[in-house]
Write an enzyme that holds these catalytic residues in place. Structure first.
Site, PDB file in Angstrom:
ATOM      1  N   CYS A  71     -12.196  17.548  27.303  1.00 42.10           N
ATOM      2  CA  CYS A  71     -12.284  16.217  27.924  1.00 42.10           C
ATOM      3  C   CYS A  71     -11.211  15.295  27.361  1.00 42.10           C
ATOM      4  O   CYS A  71     -10.427  14.701  28.108  1.00 42.10           O
ATOM      5  CB  CYS A  71     -13.661  15.608  27.690  1.00 42.10           C
ATOM      6  SG  CYS A  71     -15.030  16.549  28.375  1.00 42.10           S
ATOM      7  N   ASP A 103       0.540   1.932  -8.797  1.00 40.71           N
ATOM      8  CA  ASP A 103      -0.324   0.763  -8.606  1.00 40.71           C
ATOM      9  C   ASP A 103       0.436  -0.549  -8.550  1.00 40.71           C
ATOM     10  O   ASP A 103      -0.176  -1.599  -8.473  1.00 40.71           O
ATOM     11  CB  ASP A 103      -1.363   0.681  -9.724  1.00 40.71           C
ATOM     12  CG  ASP A 103      -0.799   0.033 -10.984  1.00 40.71           C
ATOM     13  OD1 ASP A 103       0.381   0.290 -11.300  1.00 40.71           O
ATOM     14  OD2 ASP A 103      -1.522  -0.739 -11.623  1.00 40.71           O
ATOM     15  N   CYS A 141     -16.509  17.561  25.349  1.00 37.78           N
ATOM     16  CA  CYS A 141     -15.844  18.568  24.530  1.00 37.78           C
ATOM     17  C   CYS A 141     -14.370  18.206  24.357  1.00 37.78           C
ATOM     18  O   CYS A 141     -13.890  17.224  24.929  1.00 37.78           O
ATOM     19  CB  CYS A 141     -15.977  19.963  25.151  1.00 37.78           C
ATOM     20  SG  CYS A 141     -15.063  20.152  26.690  1.00 37.78           S
ATOM     21  N   ASP A 198       3.028   6.971 -11.928  1.00 36.22           N
ATOM     22  CA  ASP A 198       3.478   5.766 -12.608  1.00 36.22           C
ATOM     23  C   ASP A 198       2.559   5.606 -13.813  1.00 36.22           C
ATOM     24  O   ASP A 198       1.364   5.885 -13.714  1.00 36.22           O
ATOM     25  CB  ASP A 198       3.366   4.562 -11.677  1.00 36.22           C
ATOM     26  CG  ASP A 198       3.688   3.263 -12.400  1.00 36.22           C
ATOM     27  OD1 ASP A 198       4.777   3.168 -12.969  1.00 36.22           O
ATOM     28  OD2 ASP A 198       2.822   2.366 -12.395  1.00 36.22           O
ATOM     29  N   ASP A 250       6.225   0.319  -7.005  1.00 40.73           N
ATOM     30  CA  ASP A 250       5.914   1.688  -6.585  1.00 40.73           C
ATOM     31  C   ASP A 250       5.882   1.829  -5.064  1.00 40.73           C
ATOM     32  O   ASP A 250       5.793   2.946  -4.553  1.00 40.73           O
ATOM     33  CB  ASP A 250       4.546   2.126  -7.139  1.00 40.73           C
ATOM     34  CG  ASP A 250       4.538   2.165  -8.664  1.00 40.73           C
ATOM     35  OD1 ASP A 250       5.562   2.560  -9.237  1.00 40.73           O
ATOM     36  OD2 ASP A 250       3.512   1.790  -9.242  1.00 40.73           O
TER      37      ASP A 250
END
Length: 749
Positions: A16, A631, A13, A442, A635
């Site tokens: 832990c 892209d 869980c 862009d 950028d």
């Protein structure tokens, strides 16, 4: 400082994983540690002058968990450090585990535990229905024997639970171990007091219900992990390398089978129909259809032939292809995507921090409350009733639901995003993307799908083909989208590439290089010497590129953007969520404004250099949470600075490295689908957390007997059922994300 990654078994869980983190963060040698419950993986940064990885593993074992450098294989025994361990409880348990693996598999354990529990219930409750009447000692002896079998089947709860308790990091197993052990020990007095109440039925049913719940929970987690790692399952490990030495043709060459990771650049591979392409490359022989859906989400196959580029992760459908690797296997698209998937699975969203903090104090608090409730009812009634309250309070508490709330939702969301070709680098990106209020695009490559040369105006004595050859040679050294316009032009079929030296890409301006001893430039007006630039301006809403020397302008190339067909639809969908948009482009003002007008974007910025984009983004971020979509290499700074960022993967690697989300899907609508998915996943996480909190807040007091004045109490067996059901409810709610539907592109402007 040294970094290490390893796997930790036996975590049950959130208490832990958070307990391990909390324990190590108190150590002077540990700079940082992250433990991930679902992937079972841990990352630690530690001072190697103060400790070693072996000592770190020893500390983890003391806490009741089993660390491994490699993923755990249940068919192999855990490694032993020395002969002394041959006599240890750990070694004894490993022998029992080995026996169970051969003779008592998990399904058989569940069936056996369930059958015995039903039998114990009949024996325990049968007398009130005038069945199962046995002499008292026989009755006690059979119940004791059957209970010991069930406790043996669920022995992991005791081994892990008491180890965690003694190491001061109690977890869910500790609650089960304390509760059932208390009930079992109390029941032993039945050997001396024939009429004492026996809790063997509660012990068996509690263990069985928790085992069943854990089994369903584990299957659900594994299913979610596999769904989120579709490419991992498609990834073939062996490829066929073509040995071309002294072979008259590729088809007659010898084939060597070897692991994917040994493939190097320029190796030639034979890819059969039905096999996945494992490295990025170029087709040197053959033609076939490829299924790129695992990478881009595109459902339609594409045809590739000689000289076409192919991405790793694509599935060969029709016929044999011979491919020349353009990258080493570890640098290929598939390998990078697999790293993204793994990293995302092992990360934590900020929203999960609340569950982590609560898990750290949850189990100790429950034990304290159970003791208080037991003491209170012992004073009010008797010890037997107080024991029932004590066990019920321990058993009904569920830290698992808190721990599963975030990672289960993220795993399902990740599986969906991967299928549509959008890869989140980490869980945090889901949360940041869901909170955006403004998008900065862009222009080129994100809202537009490339350029085309509309007109060539030759101003020199050269032929149009010769002018094109010079421009084509310069643009061939660039990977900007403008270069694709030259490659797709009809004059490119007969073009000649000249030898070029000293080529240089000038960001925001163009390309320059030396051809046949003379320096040429091609780009926008800013790349021209001042004495040539003063009389020229862009016109006709087109991009104008100038091919020039230091002395004269040789030609003008007029290019025009083509909008992506679903760009308008995407912007309209974002507007429905009150998310505004702007364009920041390095292109000229006329062309940028023309695209903005077509998309009904009121705010656009042109001729923006990287530093200009950064400044504009800083101003915007004062009022908005920004998503930057780009892209190109120019950028990269803004992608890194924005609250959330997405890069289209057909670009520079540097842009992809800077972005939070990598998009291999060329459709603009995938940006909106990623946003909608992120919102849905965060809403789902909040629902899970609310349910987990409300469950524990409501049921723990009930188990403690706060409604005892109305004679309303919860039986320990009901509490075990409710505890298992709470975790399964969170898992079921997270699984609702599977119903998420991506919006299809309408292919309209």
């Amino acid at each position: 400082m040294k970094e290490a990654s390893f796997f930790i078994e036996n975590m049950s869980c959130q208490a832990c994983s958070s307990g391990i983190e909390r324990s190590f963060k108190r150590k002077a040698f540990c700079q940082d540690i992250q433990v991930h419950l679902l992937s079972k993986k841990a990352h630690i940064t530690y001072d190697e002058s103060q400790t070693s990885l072996e000592e770190i593993f020893a500390l983890i074992r003391k806490m009741g968990y089993e660390p491994h450098l490699q993923p755990y294989d249940c068919n192999t025994e855990p490694p032993q450090d020395s002969k002394a361990k041959a006599l240890s409880l750990t070694y004894l348990n490993s022998l029992i585990e080995s026996f169970d693996a051969h003779f008592l598999p998990k399904k058989l354990k569940l069936y056996l535990s369930s059958t015995i529990s039903i039998l114990v219930l009949i024996l325990s409750w049968g007398e009130m229905f005038n069945i199962a009447k046995l002499p008292s000692m026989w009755h006690f002896g059979i119940l004791l024997f059957l209970s010991l079998i069930v406790m043996h089947i669920g022995r992991d709860f005791y081994i892990r639970g008491f180890k965690a308790l003694f190491s001061k990091n109690p977890n869910m197993d500790s609650l089960i171990a304390i509760g059932t052990t208390s009930a079992f020990l109390y029941s032993l007095q039945g050997a001396f007091m024939p009429h004492a109440h026996l809790y063997f039925d509660s012990v068996c049913v509690i263990i069985t219900l928790v085992l069943v719940g854990k089994s369903i929970e584990t299957n659900s987690k594994n299913s979610a992990l596999q769904s989120a790692s579709t490419l991992l399952r498609l990834n073939q490990k062996i490829v066929q390398k073509v040995l071309t030495e002294s072979a008259p043709s590729l088809s007659q060459a010898q084939i060597q089978s070897l692991p994917t990771q040994e493939i190097k650049q320029n190796d030639i591979l034979k890819v059969l129909p039905g096999e996945m392409i494992m490295v990025d490359g170029i087709v040197i022989e053959g033609a076939s259809s490829l299924d790129k859906s695992a990478i881009s989400g595109e459902s339609l196959p594409i045809l590739v032939k000689k000289d076409d580029k192919v991405l790793s992760g694509s599935l060969n459908l029709d016929s044999v292809l011979y491919i020349k690797a353009t990258k080493n296997a570890k640098d290929s698209t598939l390998h990078k995507i697999l790293e993204l998937i793994q990293k995302a699975q092992e990360s934590k969203a900020p929203i999960a921090s609340l569950a982590d903090k609560i898990a750290g104090i949850f189990v100790p608090l429950v034990i304290f409350l159970a003791l208080c409730a037991g003491a209170f009812w012992w004073g009010m009634r008797d010890f037997e009733f107080a024991l029932s309250i004590f066990v019920a309070t321990l058993v009904i508490s569920c830290p698992c639901a808190l721990g599963l709330a975030t990672p289960m939702a993220i795993l399902h969301a990740q599986a969906i995003s991967n299928k549509m070709g959008v890869f989140f680098k980490d869980s945090k990106a889901f949360q940041t993307l869901s909170e955006i209020t403004h998008i900065v695009f862009d222009k080129t490559g994100t809202l537009t799908q490339g350029l085309e040369i509309k007109q060539i105006e030759n101003l020199s004595s050269l032929t149009e083909q010769e002018v094109f050859n010079l421009a084509y040679t310069l643009e061939s050294t660039s990977i900007h989208l403008i270069s694709n316009a030259f490659k797709s032009h009809h004059l490119a079929h007969n073009a000649t590439l000249y030898p070029i030296t000293d080529s240089q890409n000038i960001i925001g301006k163009g390309v320059k290089g030396t051809i046949q001893g003379r320096e040429y430039v091609i780009g926008n007006i800013d790349i021209l010497p001042p004495h040539l630039a003063h009389s020229f301006h862009t016109q006709n809403n087109k991009i104008t590129l100038f091919l020039a020397t230091n002395d004269e302008i040789l030609a003008l190339f007029s290019l025009q953007d083509r909008l992506k067909m679903d760009a308008k639809q995407t912007l309209e969908l974002f507007k429905q969520h009150n998310i505004s948009s702007s364009i920041i482009s390095g292109d000229n003002a006329i062309n940028t404004q023309n695209v903005a007008l077509l998309l009904d974007i009121t705010e656009s910025y042109s001729k923006a250099l990287p530093e200009d984009k950064m400044q504009l983004l800083k101003e915007k971020s004062k009022q908005h949470k920004i998503l930057m979509v780009g892209d190109g290499a120019n950028d990269a700074p803004t992608l890194a600075y924005a609250h959330a960022s997405m890069a289209f993967a057909s670009s520079f690697d540097i842009a992809s490295q800077s972005a939070d989300i990598i998009n291999y899907n060329e459709n603009t609508i995938s940006i909106y689908n990623a946003y909608a998915l992120a919102r849905a996943s965060i809403v789902n996480i909040k629902q899970n957390l609310v349910f987990a909190f409300c469950y524990n807040i409501a049921f723990i007091p009930l188990a403690m007997g706060v409604l005892g004045g109305f004679d309303i109490f919860l039986h320990p067996m009901f509490c075990a059922f409710a505890m298992s059901l709470s975790s399964l409810s969170v898992i079921a709610n997270a699984a609702r994300l599977k119903k998420f539907k991506c919006i299809e592109s309408q292919n309209r402007i």
